[in-house]
Design a protein around this motif. Structure first.
Motif, PDB file in Angstrom:
ATOM      1  N   MET A 184     -49.067 101.546 -15.865  1.00 41.00           N
ATOM      2  CA  MET A 184     -47.897 102.321 -15.430  1.00 41.00           C
ATOM      3  C   MET A 184     -47.042 101.558 -14.415  1.00 41.00           C
ATOM      4  N   ILE A 185     -47.579 100.488 -13.830  1.00 40.08           N
ATOM      5  CA  ILE A 185     -46.797  99.671 -12.897  1.00 40.08           C
ATOM      6  C   ILE A 185     -45.596  99.059 -13.610  1.00 40.08           C
ATOM      7  N   GLY A 186     -45.788  98.692 -14.874  1.00 39.84           N
ATOM      8  CA  GLY A 186     -44.686  98.112 -15.638  1.00 39.84           C
ATOM      9  C   GLY A 186     -44.596  96.606 -15.485  1.00 39.84           C
ATOM     10  N   ARG A 187     -43.403  96.072 -15.732  1.00 33.97           N
ATOM     11  CA  ARG A 187     -43.238  94.620 -15.812  1.00 33.97           C
ATOM     12  C   ARG A 187     -43.458  93.904 -14.484  1.00 33.97           C
ATOM     13  N   ASP A 188     -43.376  94.617 -13.381  1.00 35.96           N
ATOM     14  CA  ASP A 188     -43.657  93.966 -12.096  1.00 35.96           C
ATOM     15  C   ASP A 188     -45.110  93.536 -11.989  1.00 35.96           C
ATOM     16  N   LEU A 189     -45.981  94.162 -12.780  1.00 35.40           N
ATOM     17  CA  LEU A 189     -47.384  93.751 -12.793  1.00 35.40           C
ATOM     18  C   LEU A 189     -47.509  92.316 -13.313  1.00 35.40           C
ATOM     19  N   VAL A 190     -46.695  91.965 -14.305  1.00 31.21           N
ATOM     20  CA  VAL A 190     -46.710  90.600 -14.841  1.00 31.21           C
ATOM     21  C   VAL A 190     -46.288  89.613 -13.764  1.00 31.21           C
ATOM     22  N   ARG A 191     -45.232  89.958 -13.032  1.00 28.31           N
ATOM     23  CA  ARG A 191     -44.724  89.059 -11.988  1.00 28.31           C
ATOM     24  C   ARG A 191     -45.741  88.877 -10.870  1.00 28.31           C
ATOM     25  N   PHE A 212     -53.768  98.652 -25.438  1.00 33.41           N
ATOM     26  CA  PHE A 212     -52.939  97.542 -24.970  1.00 33.41           C
ATOM     27  C   PHE A 212     -52.779  96.510 -26.073  1.00 33.41           C
ATOM     28  N   THR A 213     -51.528  96.216 -26.440  1.00 35.50           N
ATOM     29  CA  THR A 213     -51.265  95.311 -27.555  1.00 35.50           C
ATOM     30  C   THR A 213     -50.873  93.904 -27.116  1.00 35.50           C
ATOM     31  N   GLY A 214     -50.521  93.736 -25.853  1.00 34.95           N
ATOM     32  CA  GLY A 214     -50.156  92.399 -25.386  1.00 34.95           C
ATOM     33  C   GLY A 214     -49.159  92.444 -24.249  1.00 34.95           C
ATOM     34  N   VAL A 215     -48.829  91.259 -23.740  1.00 40.60           N
ATOM     35  CA  VAL A 215     -47.973  91.165 -22.557  1.00 40.60           C
ATOM     36  C   VAL A 215     -46.563  91.685 -22.831  1.00 40.60           C
ATOM     37  N   LEU A 216     -46.089  91.584 -24.077  1.00 42.10           N
ATOM     38  CA  LEU A 216     -44.754  92.086 -24.414  1.00 42.10           C
ATOM     39  C   LEU A 216     -44.664  93.589 -24.172  1.00 42.10           C
ATOM     40  N   GLN A 217     -45.705  94.304 -24.510  1.00 48.17           N
ATOM     41  CA  GLN A 217     -45.734  95.750 -24.277  1.00 48.17           C
ATOM     42  C   GLN A 217     -45.567  96.061 -22.789  1.00 48.17           C
ATOM     43  N   LEU A 218     -46.178  95.251 -21.948  1.00 52.33           N
ATOM     44  CA  LEU A 218     -46.090  95.438 -20.505  1.00 52.33           C
ATOM     45  C   LEU A 218     -44.694  95.096 -19.984  1.00 52.33           C
ATOM     46  N   LEU A 219     -44.117  94.030 -20.501  1.00 53.90           N
ATOM     47  CA  LEU A 219     -42.787  93.614 -20.053  1.00 53.90           C
ATOM     48  C   LEU A 219     -41.702  94.603 -20.465  1.00 53.90           C
ATOM     49  N   GLN A 220     -41.930  95.331 -21.523  1.00 53.62           N
ATOM     50  CA  GLN A 220     -40.940  96.307 -21.981  1.00 53.62           C
ATOM     51  C   GLN A 220     -41.003  97.618 -21.206  1.00 53.62           C
ATOM     52  N   SER A 221     -41.979  97.741 -20.314  1.00 50.27           N
ATOM     53  CA  SER A 221     -42.131  98.951 -19.504  1.00 50.27           C
ATOM     54  C   SER A 221     -41.507  98.734 -18.128  1.00 50.27           C
ATOM     55  N   SER A 262     -36.571  82.513  -5.661  1.00 54.68           N
ATOM     56  CA  SER A 262     -37.236  82.412  -6.959  1.00 54.68           C
ATOM     57  C   SER A 262     -37.831  83.744  -7.388  1.00 54.68           C
ATOM     58  N   ASN A 263     -38.501  84.430  -6.457  1.00 51.97           N
ATOM     59  CA  ASN A 263     -39.110  85.725  -6.778  1.00 51.97           C
ATOM     60  C   ASN A 263     -38.052  86.759  -7.138  1.00 51.97           C
ATOM     61  N   ALA A 264     -36.958  86.778  -6.384  1.00 54.52           N
ATOM     62  CA  ALA A 264     -35.898  87.749  -6.655  1.00 54.52           C
ATOM     63  C   ALA A 264     -35.231  87.469  -7.994  1.00 54.52           C
ATOM     64  N   LYS A 265     -34.995  86.197  -8.288  1.00 55.81           N
ATOM     65  CA  LYS A 265     -34.363  85.839  -9.552  1.00 55.81           C
ATOM     66  C   LYS A 265     -35.262  86.179 -10.740  1.00 55.81           C
ATOM     67  N   LEU A 266     -36.565  85.947 -10.581  1.00 51.15           N
ATOM     68  CA  LEU A 266     -37.492  86.254 -11.669  1.00 51.15           C
ATOM     69  C   LEU A 266     -37.525  87.759 -11.943  1.00 51.15           C
ATOM     70  N   ALA A 267     -37.568  88.555 -10.874  1.00 48.68           N
ATOM     71  CA  ALA A 267     -37.560  90.011 -11.047  1.00 48.68           C
ATOM     72  C   ALA A 267     -36.266  90.462 -11.722  1.00 48.68           C
ATOM     73  N   LEU A 268     -35.150  89.893 -11.299  1.00 46.67           N
ATOM     74  CA  LEU A 268     -33.857  90.240 -11.888  1.00 46.67           C
ATOM     75  C   LEU A 268     -33.791  89.808 -13.349  1.00 46.67           C
ATOM     76  N   PHE A 269     -34.336  88.627 -13.643  1.00 44.38           N
ATOM     77  CA  PHE A 269     -34.331  88.123 -15.021  1.00 44.38           C
ATOM     78  C   PHE A 269     -35.132  89.038 -15.940  1.00 44.38           C
ATOM     79  N   TYR A 270     -36.309  89.457 -15.492  1.00 44.07           N
ATOM     80  CA  TYR A 270     -37.127  90.361 -16.306  1.00 44.07           C
ATOM     81  C   TYR A 270     -36.386  91.678 -16.557  1.00 44.07           C
TER      82      TYR A 270
END
Length: 307
Positions: free
Chosen positions: A144-151, A180-189, A284-292
């Motif tokens: 439930m954290i979503g894509r920030d978990l990947v970062r 869980f089907t993979g990292v793409l599923q997490l990034l889309q949340s 770098s961290n801010a840009k990565l979060a914005l990019f995602y």
């Protein structure tokens, strides 16, 4: 003795007590003496042991007070004690999906700050073991954290325990959960703002909201709250940038600001530029979060203010 008497006379499931504790933590914590802070942590421990309904909310408020980028003795003491309570009362923690996700989000962020001295290394190892165990045992709660978990996992990917976790996420996701089907599923949340907000202390959250909604800037914000940043400015910038994403997405546009010809987001922009100019890591961290957020933007669900 006092706690036992309090539990005996309580007729509302300690609801008044929990509300008062939350009020003190949100409004008065920075003004408390060390003895009072110790007593509050002790009271939290007793509430958790007793399984009081609503104690998880108090626990999350305590975690909110653990400032990222701050390695002063008082902040480390609070992080150690909250982690100890969560570790000792693991079965209680697992009953709340939101608490599991909040705890993982908080301590994954704190791991990167705790390095150097032997004491900090020992604390980091405890945090690593705690986060990895929850991620493996309750991955869908953490989902439930979503894509920030990947970062956040990218920031700690070089640690041996997380290297193996990353291999499972990328190549064998079913080991973590059949859903869980993979990292793409997490990034889309999308990451909920309640997670972004939990990394801002109440004091800083109040100041940032004021800065971004009431202050009409000329150049850089003239009253940027440097004095409220924890420990030292370079360590604090990643923390303020990550947490302030929550407030920047909710900047209200007042009529006086509109009539004045100034965009309400200009305070946000100047504050962000100021922070980014101080640290390459923060940038770098801010840009990565914005990019995602941009890459996986869904117009049907997301707000344009997120990017």
């Amino acid at each position: 003795q006092c706690y036992r008497d309090l539990a005996l006379v309580s007729r509302d499931g300690m609801n008044i007590v929990l509300n008062k504790i939350n009020h003190i933590l949100m409004e008065k914590y920075l003004k408390l003496q060390d003895t009072c802070r110790t007593q509050l942590v002790w009271l939290l421990r007793e509430l958790v042991k007793s399984g009081v309904l609503g104690a998880d909310g108090v626990c999350m408020t305590f975690m909110k007070q653990i400032a990222g980028g701050d390695v002063t003795a008082k902040n480390i003491w609070l992080a150690e004690n909250v982690l100890e309570i969560l570790t000792e009362q693991r079965e209680w923690v697992l009953k709340s999906s939101l608490l599991v996700a909040m705890a993982v989000y908080t301590f994954l962020r704190l791991i990167v700050d705790h390095h150097g001295s032997a004491a900090l290394q020992a604390l980091r190892q405890k945090e690593v073991e705690f986060c990895v165990s929850l991620l493996r045992e309750r991955f869908m709660d953490c989902f439930m954290i979503g894509r920030d978990l990947v970062r956040l996992l990218q920031n700690v990917a070089r640690l041996p325990e997380f290297e193996q976790l990353w291999k499972d996420i990328l190549h064998n996701p079913q080991v973590l959960s059949s859903q869980f089907t993979g990292v793409l599923q997490l990034l889309q949340s999308r990451t909920s703002r309640k997670f972004l907000a939990c990394r801002l202390t109440p004091d800083m959250e109040t100041k940032l909201l004021f800065m971004t909604s009431r202050v009409i800037p000329e150049g850089f914000p003239p009253t940027f709250p440097i004095d409220s940043l924890p420990n030292s400015l370079p360590n604090s910038l990643p923390w303020i940038l990550e947490g302030s994403r929550r407030d920047f997405g909710e900047v209200p546009v007042g009529s006086q600001v509109v009539l004045g010809g100034v965009s309400a987001s200009s305070s946000r922009d100047n504050l962000g530029i100021f922070c980014l100019s101080q640290s390459n890591v923060a940038a770098s961290n801010a840009k990565l979060a914005l990019f995602y957020d941009w890459l996986f933007f869904n117009p049907e669900k997301d707000s344009i203010m997120n990017i």
